[in-house]
Scaffold this motif. Structure first.
Motif, PDB file in Angstrom:
ATOM      1  N   ASN A 128       0.853  -1.176  -0.069  1.00 22.81           N
ATOM      2  CA  ASN A 128      -0.045   0.023  -0.094  1.00 22.81           C
ATOM      3  C   ASN A 128       0.974   1.301   0.041  1.00 22.81           C
ATOM      4  N   ARG A 129       1.966   1.123   0.823  1.00 21.38           N
ATOM      5  CA  ARG A 129       2.815   2.450   0.834  1.00 21.38           C
ATOM      6  C   ARG A 129       3.362   2.586  -0.628  1.00 21.38           C
ATOM      7  N   ASP A 130       3.835   1.442  -1.474  1.00 22.75           N
ATOM      8  CA  ASP A 130       4.164   1.697  -2.937  1.00 22.75           C
ATOM      9  C   ASP A 130       3.053   2.115  -3.751  1.00 22.75           C
ATOM     10  N   LEU A 131       1.817   1.731  -3.616  1.00 20.49           N
ATOM     11  CA  LEU A 131       0.782   2.119  -4.399  1.00 20.49           C
ATOM     12  C   LEU A 131       0.237   3.635  -4.232  1.00 20.49           C
ATOM     13  N   ALA A 132       0.788   4.028  -2.616  1.00 23.15           N
ATOM     14  CA  ALA A 132       0.519   5.364  -2.157  1.00 23.15           C
ATOM     15  C   ALA A 132       1.248   6.319  -3.139  1.00 23.15           C
ATOM     16  N   VAL A 133       2.472   6.057  -3.253  1.00 21.55           N
ATOM     17  CA  VAL A 133       3.571   6.655  -4.110  1.00 21.55           C
ATOM     18  C   VAL A 133       3.187   6.736  -5.695  1.00 21.55           C
ATOM     19  N   VAL A 134       2.559   5.867  -6.077  1.00 23.28           N
ATOM     20  CA  VAL A 134       1.889   5.816  -7.654  1.00 23.28           C
ATOM     21  C   VAL A 134       0.879   6.986  -7.414  1.00 23.28           C
ATOM     22  N   ARG A 135      -0.052   6.724  -6.686  1.00 17.03           N
ATOM     23  CA  ARG A 135      -1.424   7.618  -6.418  1.00 17.03           C
ATOM     24  C   ARG A 135      -0.704   9.140  -6.292  1.00 17.03           C
ATOM     25  N   ARG A 136       0.375   9.362  -5.377  1.00 18.53           N
ATOM     26  CA  ARG A 136       0.649  10.781  -5.231  1.00 18.53           C
ATOM     27  C   ARG A 136       1.200  11.075  -6.492  1.00 18.53           C
ATOM     28  N   ILE A 137       1.994  10.410  -7.413  1.00 16.46           N
ATOM     29  CA  ILE A 137       2.729  10.909  -8.811  1.00 16.46           C
ATOM     30  C   ILE A 137       1.509  11.258  -9.613  1.00 16.46           C
ATOM     31  N   LEU A 138       0.509  10.249  -9.829  1.00 20.40           N
ATOM     32  CA  LEU A 138      -0.531  10.503 -10.849  1.00 20.40           C
ATOM     33  C   LEU A 138      -1.330  11.768 -10.568  1.00 20.40           C
ATOM     34  N   ASN A 139      -1.543  12.044  -9.202  1.00 22.74           N
ATOM     35  CA  ASN A 139      -2.309  13.102  -8.812  1.00 22.74           C
ATOM     36  C   ASN A 139      -1.481  14.465  -9.084  1.00 22.74           C
ATOM     37  N   LEU A 140      -0.301  14.494  -8.896  1.00 22.68           N
ATOM     38  CA  LEU A 140       0.615  15.684  -9.155  1.00 22.68           C
ATOM     39  C   LEU A 140       0.506  15.884 -10.567  1.00 22.68           C
ATOM     40  N   ALA A 141       0.803  14.671 -11.464  1.00 24.83           N
ATOM     41  CA  ALA A 141       0.722  14.838 -12.826  1.00 24.83           C
ATOM     42  C   ALA A 141      -0.776  15.460 -13.389  1.00 24.83           C
ATOM     43  N   ALA A 142      -1.750  15.099 -12.698  1.00 23.29           N
ATOM     44  CA  ALA A 142      -2.994  15.618 -13.166  1.00 23.29           C
ATOM     45  C   ALA A 142      -3.444  16.938 -12.741  1.00 23.29           C
ATOM     46  N   ARG A 143      -2.938  17.101 -11.678  1.00 23.89           N
ATOM     47  CA  ARG A 143      -3.439  18.348 -11.153  1.00 23.89           C
ATOM     48  C   ARG A 143      -2.222  19.762 -10.821  1.00 23.89           C
ATOM     49  N   LEU A 144      -0.880  19.440 -10.733  1.00 25.25           N
ATOM     50  CA  LEU A 144      -0.122  20.537 -10.407  1.00 25.25           C
ATOM     51  C   LEU A 144       1.001  20.683 -11.653  1.00 25.25           C
ATOM     52  N   TRP A 145       1.385  19.486 -12.076  1.00 25.61           N
ATOM     53  CA  TRP A 145       2.602  19.581 -12.972  1.00 25.61           C
ATOM     54  C   TRP A 145       2.256  20.037 -14.384  1.00 25.61           C
ATOM     55  N   ARG A 146       2.721  21.217 -15.082  1.00 20.39           N
ATOM     56  CA  ARG A 146       2.662  21.496 -16.320  1.00 20.39           C
ATOM     57  C   ARG A 146       3.704  21.635 -17.092  1.00 20.39           C
ATOM     58  N   ASP A 147       3.453  21.431 -18.375  1.00 23.26           N
ATOM     59  CA  ASP A 147       4.690  21.439 -19.054  1.00 23.26           C
ATOM     60  C   ASP A 147       4.834  22.984 -19.864  1.00 23.26           C
ATOM     61  N   GLU A 148       5.631  22.973 -20.971  1.00 24.06           N
ATOM     62  CA  GLU A 148       5.894  24.317 -21.823  1.00 24.06           C
ATOM     63  C   GLU A 148       4.427  24.838 -22.454  1.00 24.06           C
TER      64      GLU A 148
END
Length: 377
Positions: A128-148
């Motif tokens: 679950n801790r490993d899956l939580a890292v995946v979930r964190r990355i996907l949430n950041l990719a969908a909500r925070l990280w923006r490209d050029e």
């Protein structure tokens, strides 16, 4: 002979092709192709130009892999305490989903990883801790990280379902007899650390990283305490470490061995762990293969509770997050904490301990049948 596509030039001793090209509506485009092969470099440039056109004209996101996202979070989090745990999880995840595009990382594609970890005997809580890292990355990719292009790395983050933790191992607090049996089989440097741990409730890393410059003298009480900075503590708060007679004796035996760290190997070098081959061998020889290093902390907490130490005091002594600023305790308050930890010292074995009710399942389920009783076992 065909002409080379404009915008490519070689750089460095390895002759890697780099891109330097002005793109309409975007500006100057600078990037390494990562290859010394001209044909591969041209294909890379064509693909990147097509991605830029789709993104700027149609709003289509460039394809990014999970590995690229993992690299980004490690760089972004490199100064955070959680980065080590993230790196550990991502190392296990990379062979399975590292090459997948972010949009293809979801519950279905993670099933292979989950089943593989289960076959390795990994507990659900760790998975679950490993899956939580995946979930964190996907949430950041969908909500925070923006490209050029102003686009998020991922359109939406999929829902990830955590596993039921029905295989979690129960704590195993030691009785006094079990403690003596285990400790007598440990090498000297390990015995000192675990003796200090079972009398202070510190976590393994807090013991191995303990430093002399964290020691604070309390002249009014003719003693000292340690204050571990929050960046070395799991909950992020400064950790006050008060010592009973046994813990102070351990500290005094370490003085002069190393100028910086309290605990060292027999050769004088600082230690980095308690859970070594010597620890595991001592467990086996003592007939206690189920005991983990963290059970020493559980032992300390259980003994405090059995001696009637209040929940609030136990929180402080065990280093649980409680919103208090540990460096602001007064001398009388520290005196009360010392009085509490003296109740669980070896010299006061009237502490209610634990008896293991033996049954056919006691080895398979070593926590079943433990009850509180008076006196050593």
């Amino acid at each position: 002979m065909s002409k080379r596509i404009p915008g490519l030039y070689k750089r460095g001793k390895q002759g890697i092709w780099h891109i330097d090209k002005c793109v309409k509506g975007y500006g100057r485009f600078l990037e390494s192709t990562g290859t010394s092969n001209l044909k591969e470099a041209e294909q890379y440039l064509i693909r990147r130009l097509e991605e830029m056109r789709k993104a700027s004209v149609y709003g289509i996101r460039p394809e990014r892999t999970f590995r690229q996202a993992a690299t980004k979070i490690l760089l972004d989090y490199q100064h955070k305490r959680s980065v080590g745990r993230y790196a550990q999880s991502l190392k296990a995840l990379d062979p399975v989903i590292g090459d997948l595009p972010l949009r293809q990382v979801h519950q279905g594609t993670l099933d292979e990883f989950i089943q593989s970890r289960r076959k390795q005997g990994i507990k659900a809580n760790t998975i679950n801790r490993d899956l939580a890292v995946v979930r964190r990355i996907l949430n950041l990719a969908a909500r925070l990280w923006r490209d050029e292009y102003g686009l998020t790395w991922l359109e939406t983050a999929p829902l990830l379902q955590m596993l039921d933790c029905d295989d979690a191992r129960k704590p195993y607090p030691l009785s006094w007899e079990e403690q003596a049996r285990l400790f007598e089989r440990l090498p000297d440097h390990l015995r000192e650390m675990v003796l200090f741990k079972v009398n202070t409730g510190l976590r393994e890393q807090e013991v191995t990283c303990l430093r002399w410059d964290w020691e604070v003298s309390i002249p009014e009480l003719k003693t000292s305490v340690f204050v571990i900075p929050g960046n070395g503590v799991k909950n992020g708060e400064d950790r006050l470490v008060v010592m009973n007679t046994e813990a102070r004796a351990v500290i005094n035996r370490q003085r002069g061995k190393h100028p910086e760290f309290v605990f060292t190997y027999t050769n004088g070098k600082p230690t980095d762990r308690i859970n070594t081959k010597a620890w595991r061998r001592a467990r086996e020889e003592a007939g206690l293969p189920q005991v983990r290093v963290h059970d020493l902390k559980h032992t300390f907490g259980r003994r405090l509770r059995s001696r009637g130490v209040s929940h609030e005091t136990r929180q402080v002594l065990l280093g649980h997050k409680n919103g208090q600023i540990t460096t602001y305790y007064s001398s009388p308050e520290i005196g009360e904490l010392i009085e509490a930890v003296e109740k669980v010292s070896w010299s006061d074995r009237s502490t209610p301990t634990l008896t293991l009710i033996r049954s056919e399942n006691s080895r398979k389920f070593p926590a079943i049948g433990r009850r509180e009783s008076r006196g050593a076992v």
